[in-house]
Design an enzyme around this catalytic site. Structure first.
Site, PDB file in Angstrom:
ATOM      1  N   CYS A   1      -9.215  -8.189   1.825  1.00 28.74           N
ATOM      2  CA  CYS A   1      -8.132  -7.438   2.456  1.00 28.74           C
ATOM      3  C   CYS A   1      -8.551  -5.978   2.597  1.00 28.74           C
ATOM      4  O   CYS A   1      -7.841  -5.069   2.192  1.00 28.74           O
ATOM      5  CB  CYS A   1      -6.832  -7.594   1.703  1.00 28.74           C
ATOM      6  SG  CYS A   1      -6.988  -7.484  -0.057  1.00 28.74           S
ATOM      7  N   GLY A   2      -9.737  -5.773   3.138  1.00 33.49           N
ATOM      8  CA  GLY A   2     -10.204  -4.433   3.432  1.00 33.49           C
ATOM      9  C   GLY A   2     -10.301  -3.586   2.175  1.00 33.49           C
ATOM     10  O   GLY A   2     -10.687  -4.065   1.122  1.00 33.49           O
TER      11      GLY A   2
END
Lengths: 293, 137
Positions: free
Chosen positions: A91-92
């Site tokens: 998620c980044g």
């Protein structure tokens, strides 16, 4: 130079990856909507809670009877950091942003000679912080099995924190989480839980703060209210985190899908060029063969 | 007799807003005894023990909710009940209460100070009473 077959395989594998990231993006989008709804639904409670708290804190004032959770121990030697992160990656920069904020904070505290204790909520934060501060982590809470975060989960963490405080394990407690601003913006935030900073009095807006009857008395209610407020704050942080995680995952997966698309285009161009080069080569061979006769 | 005035009542749990609307009468299980709240009640703030909240809506409809502790903030024009957990009485399962009773018992075994013990014992007694009310044997 990769052969035609190699290129074909590459394209197929990138396409498969793209399908996966696309699916993950859609799953994240659906979960994000649900997480936002949950955060929305939880808002009235925390709003009313702070209104009540402001009201009552005003009534009790800086009385000596104010509970210790509010006044603190009067020291700030031992700090407890509750670091809330996600359970999953992909998620980044979501998890690393929270962890970085916590790490900077820890370093600063350690540099000024304070003692730091860390409770990790969520696996990812634990993984990151373990590298540097393994000896400082006193506990970790695993929410991996939890499908939907309920108040009970937050309450459990809250009780743990309060239990530690009552045993005199720390003086100041700070909560680290990511505030959900929008799908693309999550802001890592540090929030001081103990001593609880009373929400700014809203006396002006409520006008004449009516003279309340307190049953039992005001300080008893306050003593009951503050631990609950801590759980509520943690609950809110967890919900914001879930929404933020899903938002970050969505944009990360969107990027990945787009990158895969670009890569496929490039590879396809390469593939076609090589195919054509090969055809041309074969034609030249035929023609020069015919000419030679 | 004049019909009772209506006032705004809100029942909120951390997870969601359960009730929000105009009601004529609410019975809440306050720590120091059950109390009926009607319009123009004196401003009161009270803690809630586990028990049943009975809401009588302006249109005469009646609803019952089981709450597990919380607060009520009462002002003349309204009443806000912040429940730690609230469930419509029709949906309450007896094992939900049993689970809480067991959790409280386990906590009691670990309680150190007398104050703490007393608190948990009171809570246990309230839960047991509640179980008697909600789950007809």
């Amino acid at each position: 130079m990769p052969s035609l077959k190699d290129l074909k395989n590459r394209i197929a594998s990138v396409k498969a990856t793209q399908k996966i990231t696309k699916a993950m993006k859609m799953v994240a989008a659906a979960k994000l909507r649900r997480a936002q709804e949950a955060a929305e639904a939880a808002r009235p409670y925390s709003q009313r809670m702070s209104a009540v708290l402001a009201n009552i804190a005003q009534a009790v004032g800086q009385d000596d009877s104010a509970p210790r959770l509010m006044t603190g121990t009067g020291k700030d030697q031992v700090h407890l950091l509750v670091v809330c992160t996600a359970e999953r990656g992909l998620c980044g920069g979501f998890n690393s942003q929270i962890a970085r904020l916590a790490r900077d904070h820890t370093r600063k505290l350690l540099a000024s000679g304070k003692t730091v204790k860390i409770i990790c909520v969520g696996k990812k934060g634990f993984d990151i912080l373990r590298r540097e501060f393994a000896s400082l982590i006193i506990d970790r809470v695993d929410l991996r099995e939890v499908k939907k975060i309920g108040f009970a989960n937050a309450d459990q963490i809250g009780r743990k924190v309060i239990g530690l405080f009552e045993q005199g394990e720390f003086d100041v407690c700070t909560l680290f989480y990511s505030e959900f601003k929008s799908v693309i913006a999550q802001i890592p935030t540090a929030l001081q839980l103990i001593p609880a900073s009373a929400p700014a009095a809203v006396a002006e807006t409520t006008g004449a703060t009516a003279i309340y009857d307190y049953e039992p008395d005001a300080s008893a209610i306050l003593g009951d209210l503050i631990p609950r407020n801590i759980s509520v704050q943690i609950f809110r942080a967890l919900l914001e985190n879930v929404a933020g995680e899903m938002g970050a995952k969505m944009s990360a997966m969107d990027n990945a899908t787009r990158n895969a698309g670009e890569m496929i285009n490039k590879l396809t161009l390469n593939y076609n060029r090589q195919r054509q080069a090969q055809i041309t080569k074969e034609l030249i061979e035929i023609i020069s063969g015919a000419e030679a006769l | 007799m004049v019909m009772a005035d209506n006032f705004n009542f809100e029942l909120v749990s951390p997870e969601r807003l359960l009730v929000s609307g105009s009601v004529s009468e609410v019975v809440i299980p306050a720590t120091e005894g059950e109390m009926t709240v009607m319009a123009n009640h004196a401003p009161t703030m009270t803690t809630i023990k586990p028990g049943v909240v009975t809401v009588k809506f302006a249109d005469g409809r009646k609803d019952r909710y089981v709450v597990f502790g919380g607060f009520a903030d009462i002002i003349p024009t309204g009443c806000t009940l912040l429940a730690e957990s609230a469930v419509p009485a029709a949906d309450i399962k007896s094992d939900e209460i049993t689970r809480r009773i067991e959790a409280a018992r386990a906590e009691l075994a670990h309680a150190k100070s007398d104050d703490q013990k007393f608190g948990i014992e009171t809570y246990l007694a309230e839960l047991t009473t509640l179980q008697g009310i909600v789950v007809p044997v």
